[in-house]
Design an enzyme around this catalytic site. Structure first.
Site, PDB file in Angstrom:
ATOM      1  N   ALA A   1      50.500  35.175  37.306  1.00  0.00           N
ATOM      2  CA  ALA A   1      49.781  34.634  38.458  1.00  0.00           C
ATOM      3  C   ALA A   1      50.773  34.433  39.601  1.00  0.00           C
ATOM      4  O   ALA A   1      51.976  34.382  39.395  1.00  0.00           O
ATOM      5  CB  ALA A   1      49.136  33.313  38.085  1.00  0.00           C
TER       6      ALA A   1
ATOM      7  N   GLY B   1      48.979  36.025  33.478  1.00  0.00           N
ATOM      8  CA  GLY B   1      47.687  36.574  33.896  1.00  0.00           C
ATOM      9  C   GLY B   1      47.611  38.079  33.683  1.00  0.00           C
ATOM     10  O   GLY B   1      46.524  38.624  33.473  1.00  0.00           O
TER      11      GLY B   1
ATOM     12  N   GLU C   1      46.556  38.531  30.303  1.00  0.00           N
ATOM     13  CA  GLU C   1      45.153  38.115  30.168  1.00  0.00           C
ATOM     14  C   GLU C   1      44.205  39.214  30.666  1.00  0.00           C
ATOM     15  O   GLU C   1      43.145  39.426  30.092  1.00  0.00           O
ATOM     16  CB  GLU C   1      44.927  36.789  30.912  1.00  0.00           C
ATOM     17  CG  GLU C   1      45.614  35.629  30.182  1.00  0.00           C
ATOM     18  CD  GLU C   1      45.481  34.313  30.908  1.00  0.00           C
ATOM     19  OE1 GLU C   1      45.899  34.249  32.073  1.00  0.00           O
ATOM     20  OE2 GLU C   1      44.957  33.355  30.307  1.00  0.00           O
TER      21      GLU C   1
ATOM     22  N   GLU D   1      53.264  30.767  30.418  1.00  0.00           N
ATOM     23  CA  GLU D   1      52.805  29.651  31.257  1.00  0.00           C
ATOM     24  C   GLU D   1      53.419  28.317  30.871  1.00  0.00           C
ATOM     25  O   GLU D   1      53.699  27.493  31.736  1.00  0.00           O
ATOM     26  CB  GLU D   1      51.269  29.540  31.201  1.00  0.00           C
ATOM     27  CG  GLU D   1      50.534  30.627  31.976  1.00  0.00           C
ATOM     28  CD  GLU D   1      50.377  31.928  31.205  1.00  0.00           C
ATOM     29  OE1 GLU D   1      50.982  32.087  30.132  1.00  0.00           O
ATOM     30  OE2 GLU D   1      49.617  32.790  31.690  1.00  0.00           O
TER      31      GLU D   1
END
Ligand code: NAI
Length: 732
Positions: free
Chosen positions: A74, A120, A123, A145
């Site tokens: 992210a 991310g 993901e 994270e």
């Protein structure tokens, strides 16, 4: 392939081939890496909307346009701007919803992963139906994270355990560790690993076959990864497959978290809750929990500090050395390095240089000592081969870059010399003179001294502009910090070169000005001195170490003295006392200890017992025998111990900044965290002083001065800042 480019958005580009395979390329213009920014999410949304109703796209391939990375996670800047938990939760929910739409597209999706696929990015990959990875060593998958004080917020805590099982998922999510392509395939995280050159082609082939809904996929049968379970023991299977088993695993993991991370980091605990919740609850419920936790964490002080640390280290990677006019100074070329002293530090430095492809020659007093450096390297590269991080031929190549000698032959062509002989000023000066006699006028001389002022060593030099400090930490290959020390005479290109070599060796580098103990050793010495005082005043070894571990240091200061060695600690304390003895006194009993023949772990005589390596570390009770209070230790409150030690550290750090040795509070925070283990969640000593409040820090120092000793006299800079209402970071 006939190409029909339907839109040309900034970051994504969808090309649809005649075979109906849509190739969605992600390539953030002008950026080194792709991140899941708000802009990328918005574009993905558009593309997904287009695909949801598409009749022409039969299958989708998703890949990165970057030559060396997929999606690096992210956009941390966006996350750092989150102000309320609700805001954080909303960002997570939106991300999750988008990936659910990707997952539910009417056509099959194939993701082709090359390079870092993090956070991310992974993901996104998890929401695709088929995952292909390149076999390049740069291809690494991770959910890092927790390292930023967060948890995966776009379905990672829910999809990963469903795919690879709870245990493997927790292993990745709680540590953030990177998984290479082969391992990812074995654990069922990717379906297939192919050479980078054919990645795109193979992805399109798989996409076409999936679109035809056939099993005709060449040599690899297509299989949902979740069915392709990793090889796990029967015990593990039982643990994962049954409710009581999972409950037991949850309790075990929680216990081990309590032991490893204590109470300072909330993220791994919430990640564990979210993963545990993924079993036995509907998928959407799991996503809801994940988003709620994400929002809570995003606004925690811990996450804020860890994100700031991330920004600081990222910024420092790109910074060069600037001259007085603010111009960046280019480094000098370094093709060959000479290392003087092949002991613990010299061996480590030479090994790491060879690892980075630099030719290195080590000189010691005799061949027996010199060959220890080669032994160090052989073990290091041998371990890498064993762990399959490198191939045997790569070990041979690296070893081929390293040579050892007991003469100065072959040193004339070195551009840089790094000295790591014993910590003795006259020896270092002698070595400097000897080596200057056999090297060219431009050769840089860097000392790895841990406490001697570089200017004193440079007094022996005929070219002091070439003398600099390069202070590595032990073990060199593991410790991330390098402190570069600059005297008034060091030339700018010399500093730039030391900085560049440090970065090449993978270090986080801070540049400081010269002085006794520079920054790290001086701040640590102030804390160690206070440690010894508390010990002499009757605190037990365990009480001191426990108090500082509870404060957040990875090891207690007594255990650290055992590791560093009593002899080294004593030398450092002498250097510091010579310089600052007017305000830092060491109790006489400390010298009794240092002169007792105890050296710490290296001669198995320290504060702790080392005879039986298998046994839990226990205190050696004889260490108390020459001390006041003997073996009847006094109860000193843990809070008082940790305050005394941490305030001694922070006050000294402030003085070091005031003295102009540290160039910025940021460097002070980075140096303390990466070199000395100062708790990262506190953001470093300067950030922590800002958090506590400078007036409060001054007040506490005054109390400690009253209660304990005058060495707690607050640094002038702190008093001034408190009066003027300033902070180190001015609210940044
Ligand atoms: P060490 O005792 O393991 O190695 C010193 C080496 O220097 C020995 O191999 C010795 O034979 C060699 N040597 C002595 N005289 C020599 C000469 N005239 N020419 C060539 N080699 C000679 O010591 P260590 O721990 O590697 O420390 C070296 C330096 O690094 C010291 O200045 C120390 O303060 C500094 N340092 C040590 C750290 C540590 O944790 N051990 C951390 C950071 C710096």
């Amino acid at each position: 392939m006939t190409t029909d480019t339907i839109e040309a958005p900034r970051i994504t580009n969808l090309e649809i081939g005649a075979d109906g395979v849509g190739v969605l390329t992600i390539d953030a213009p002008g950026e080194k890496v792709n991140t899941l920014s708000a802009a990328l999410s918005a574009e993905m949304q558009e593309v997904i909307e287009r695909l949801e109703t598409s009749t022409d796209v039969k299958a989708l391939v998703l890949l990165s346009g970057k030559s060396d990375g997929f999606i690096a996670g992210a956009d941390v800047k966006m996350l750092a701007r989150v102000r309320t938990a609700e805001d954080g939760e909303r960002i997570s929910r939106e991300g999750s919803a988008l990936l659910c739409r990707l997952e539910n597209l009417p056509m099959p999706t194939v993701v082709a992963i090359h390079g870092a696929c993090l956070g991310g990015g992974l993901e996104v990959a998890l929401a695709c139906r088929y995952r292909l990875a390149s076999n390049d060593p740069s291809t690494q998958l991770a959910l890092p994270e927790v390292q930023l004080g967060l948890l995966p917020g776009a379905g990672g805590t829910q999809r990963l355990p469903r795919l690879v099982g709870m245990q493997a998922a927790l292993d990745m999510i709680l540590t953030g560790k990177r998984v290479r392509a082969d391992r990812a395939r074995k654990m069922g995280l990717v379906h297939e690993v192919v050479p980078r050159e054919v990645l795109r082609e193979r992805a399109c082939q798989v996409a076409r076959a999936l679109a035809r809904a056939t099993q005709d996929l060449g040599h690899i049968p297509i299989q949902p990864a979740s069915e392709k379970r990793p090889a796990v023991s029967v015990g593990q299977l039982v643990l994962q497959a049954t409710m009581p088993g999972r409950a037991m695993m949850y309790r075990q993991v929680k216990k081990s978290l309590q032991k490893k991370v204590g109470s300072h980091y909330p993220a791994p605990y919430l990640a564990l809750e979210a993963v545990y919740y993924s079993r036995g609850h509907a998928f959407q419920e799991g996503l809801d929990i994940e988003s709620r936790f994400f929002g809570q964490l995003a606004v925690s002080e811990v996450a804020r500090n860890l994100m700031r640390l991330f920004f600081a280290t990222t910024a420092m990677k790109g910074e060069g050395w600037k001259d007085r006019e603010g111009h960046v100074v280019p480094p000098l070329p370094v093709e060959k390095v000479g290392v003087l002293g092949g002991g613990l530090m010299g061996g480590g430095i030479a090994t790491l240089l060879a690892d980075k492809g630099v030719r290195v020659r080590v000189k010691d007093r005799d061949m027996e000592s010199a060959s220890k450096a080669a032994g160090y390297a052989a073990k290091y590269f041998g371990d890498k081969v064993k762990k399959r991080h490198i191939r045997p031929y790569q070990k041979d190549m690296a070893m081929g870059l390293l040579s050892v000698t007991d003469q100065y032959t072959g040193f004339g062509t070195s551009n840089l010399l790094i000295e790591a002989v014993f910590e003795d000023l006259s020896l270092k000066q002698r070595v400097l003179r000897d080596v200057e006699a056999v090297t060219g006028p431009d050769t840089i001389f860097a000392s790895n001294t841990s406490s001697l002022p570089i200017a004193q060593i440079a007094q022996a030099s005929s070219r002091p502009q070439n003398v600099v400090g390069m202070h590595f930490f032990s073990p060199v290959e593991k410790m991330p910090l390098l402190e570069v020390i600059v005297t008034d005479k060091t030339a700018d290109p010399v500093v730039a070169t030391a900085l560049a070599i440090g970065k090449k060796m993978g270090k986080q580098v801070i540049v400081v000005r010269d002085g006794p103990g520079f920054y790290t050793t001086r701040a640590l010495a102030a804390m160690m001195n206070e440690t010894i005082k508390v010990f002499v005043e009757g605190a037990s070894v365990e009480a001191i170490d426990r108090a500082m571990r509870d404060f957040g240091f990875p090891v207690g200061p007594m255990a650290l003295i055992d590791e560093v060695g009593f002899d080294v600690a004593s030398k450092v304390i002498h250097v510091i006392l010579d310089a600052f003895g007017n305000r830092m006194q060491t109790p006489d009993e400390a010298f009794l200890l240092f002169g007792s023949g105890r050296l710490g772990r290296k001669n198995k005589q320290g504060f702790y017992l080392y005879e039986d390596a298998k046994k839990k570390k226990e205190v050696d009770p004889t260490v108390y025998d020459q001390m006041p209070y003997g073996r009847d230790r006094r109860e000193i409150p843990a809070k008082l111990i940790s305050d005394r030690l941490s305030y001694a550290f922070m006050n000294e750090a402030a003085m070091i900044l005031e003295d102009g040795i540290l160039l910025s509070p940021r460097d002070g925070d980075i140096g303390a965290i990466f070199g000395l283990g100062f708790p990262p969640f506190l953001g470093g000593p300067f950030r922590y002083m800002d958090t506590v409040g400078i007036p409060q820090v001054v007040a506490r120092l005054r109390e400690l001065k009253e209660q304990c000793s005058r060495s707690f006299e607050p640094a002038g800079i702190l008093v001034k800042m408190a009066e003027e209402g300033r902070t180190f970071y001015n609210g940044r």
